[in-house]
Design a protein around this motif. Structure first.
Motif, mmCIF file in Angstrom:
data_model
loop_
_atom_site.group_PDB
_atom_site.id
_atom_site.type_symbol
_atom_site.label_atom_id
_atom_site.label_comp_id
_atom_site.label_asym_id
_atom_site.label_seq_id
_atom_site.Cartn_x
_atom_site.Cartn_y
_atom_site.Cartn_z
ATOM 1 N N LEU A 214 -1.762 1.359 1.525
ATOM 2 C CA LEU A 214 -2.577 0.871 2.635
ATOM 3 C C LEU A 214 -1.652 0.160 3.610
ATOM 4 O O LEU A 214 -0.616 -0.388 3.218
ATOM 5 C CB LEU A 214 -3.639 -0.132 2.166
ATOM 6 N N ARG A 215 -2.040 0.168 4.874
ATOM 7 C CA ARG A 215 -1.319 -0.629 5.863
ATOM 8 C C ARG A 215 -2.291 -1.595 6.511
ATOM 9 O O ARG A 215 -3.260 -1.173 7.156
ATOM 10 C CB ARG A 215 -0.665 0.242 6.933
ATOM 11 N N LEU A 216 -2.020 -2.865 6.329
ATOM 12 C CA LEU A 216 -2.817 -3.900 6.953
ATOM 13 C C LEU A 216 -2.229 -4.245 8.321
ATOM 14 O O LEU A 216 -1.015 -4.205 8.507
ATOM 15 C CB LEU A 216 -2.864 -5.155 6.089
ATOM 16 N N ALA B 78 4.232 -12.251 1.961
ATOM 17 C CA ALA B 78 5.398 -11.915 2.775
ATOM 18 C C ALA B 78 5.398 -12.755 4.044
ATOM 19 O O ALA B 78 4.343 -13.222 4.484
ATOM 20 C CB ALA B 78 5.389 -10.430 3.141
ATOM 21 N N ALA B 79 6.595 -12.926 4.618
ATOM 22 C CA ALA B 79 6.709 -13.707 5.843
ATOM 23 C C ALA B 79 7.901 -13.230 6.651
ATOM 24 O O ALA B 79 8.881 -12.734 6.093
ATOM 25 C CB ALA B 79 6.872 -15.189 5.525
ATOM 26 N N ILE C 43 6.818 -6.038 5.531
ATOM 27 C CA ILE C 43 6.249 -6.700 6.701
ATOM 28 C C ILE C 43 7.013 -6.242 7.931
ATOM 29 O O ILE C 43 8.246 -6.096 7.903
ATOM 30 C CB ILE C 43 6.284 -8.238 6.551
ATOM 31 N N SER C 44 6.283 -5.987 9.005
ATOM 32 C CA SER C 44 6.916 -5.585 10.256
ATOM 33 C C SER C 44 6.034 -6.059 11.401
ATOM 34 O O SER C 44 4.925 -6.544 11.182
ATOM 35 C CB SER C 44 7.123 -4.069 10.321
ATOM 36 N N GLN D 112 2.769 -3.070 5.178
ATOM 37 C CA GLN D 112 2.702 -1.776 4.517
ATOM 38 C C GLN D 112 2.751 -1.999 3.020
ATOM 39 O O GLN D 112 3.701 -2.609 2.520
ATOM 40 C CB GLN D 112 3.876 -0.895 4.961
ATOM 41 N N MET D 113 1.735 -1.512 2.329
ATOM 42 C CA MET D 113 1.631 -1.733 0.892
ATOM 43 C C MET D 113 1.660 -0.394 0.172
ATOM 44 O O MET D 113 0.769 0.436 0.372
ATOM 45 C CB MET D 113 0.344 -2.488 0.567
ATOM 46 N N ASP D 114 2.671 -0.188 -0.632
ATOM 47 C CA ASP D 114 2.829 1.054 -1.387
ATOM 48 C C ASP D 114 2.760 0.776 -2.878
ATOM 49 O O ASP D 114 2.902 -0.364 -3.318
ATOM 50 C CB ASP D 114 4.164 1.720 -1.037
#
Length: 125
Positions: free
Chosen positions: A18-20, A49-50, A70-71, A84-86
């Motif tokens: 998922l991409r938050l 993440a930060a 994180i981007s 982005q969560m894989d």
């Protein structure tokens, strides 16, 4: 004032992605540090993440290193921060929040000034 709105949550099977997104508006130029936190059911909020575009620092919780990224996309008046969560697992099920701080907040939720309302991520086994 900074307004934060998360989106992109949902239901996904284990192993999926998922991409938050976190849309930040307002005085974003004064708040360069962004973070993602999550609150699993029945548990306390925890760091995910930060990063910061002013300091260049990036940090991840050990539990998500190598799986989450994180981007950000900086526009003139709106900043969007992504997570982005894989390789998701049921342990990643939580409400995910983005937060903003002036420079770099790191892992401490108390360092962040503004918070979004969260988006639910549910990972089924």
């Amino acid at each position: 004032q900074v307004q934060l709105v998360e989106s992109g949550g949902g239901l996904v099977q284990a192993g999926g992605s998922l991409r938050l997104s976190c849309a930040a508006s307002g005085r974003t130029f004064s708040y360069s540090g962004m973070g993602w936190f999550r609150q699993p059911p029945g548990k306390e909020r925890e760091f995910v993440a930060a990063d910061s575009w002013s300091s260049g620092n990036t940090d991840y919780a050990d539990s998500v290193k190598g799986r989450f990224t994180i981007s950000r996309d900086n526009a003139q008046n709106t900043v969007t921060v992504y997570l982005q969560m894989d390789s998701l697992s049921p342990e990643d099920t939580a409400v995910y929040y983005c937060a903003a701080t002036r420079s770099y907040g790191g892992t401490g939720s108390n360092e962040y000034v503004y918070w979004g309302r969260g988006t639910q991520v549910t990972v089924s086994s």
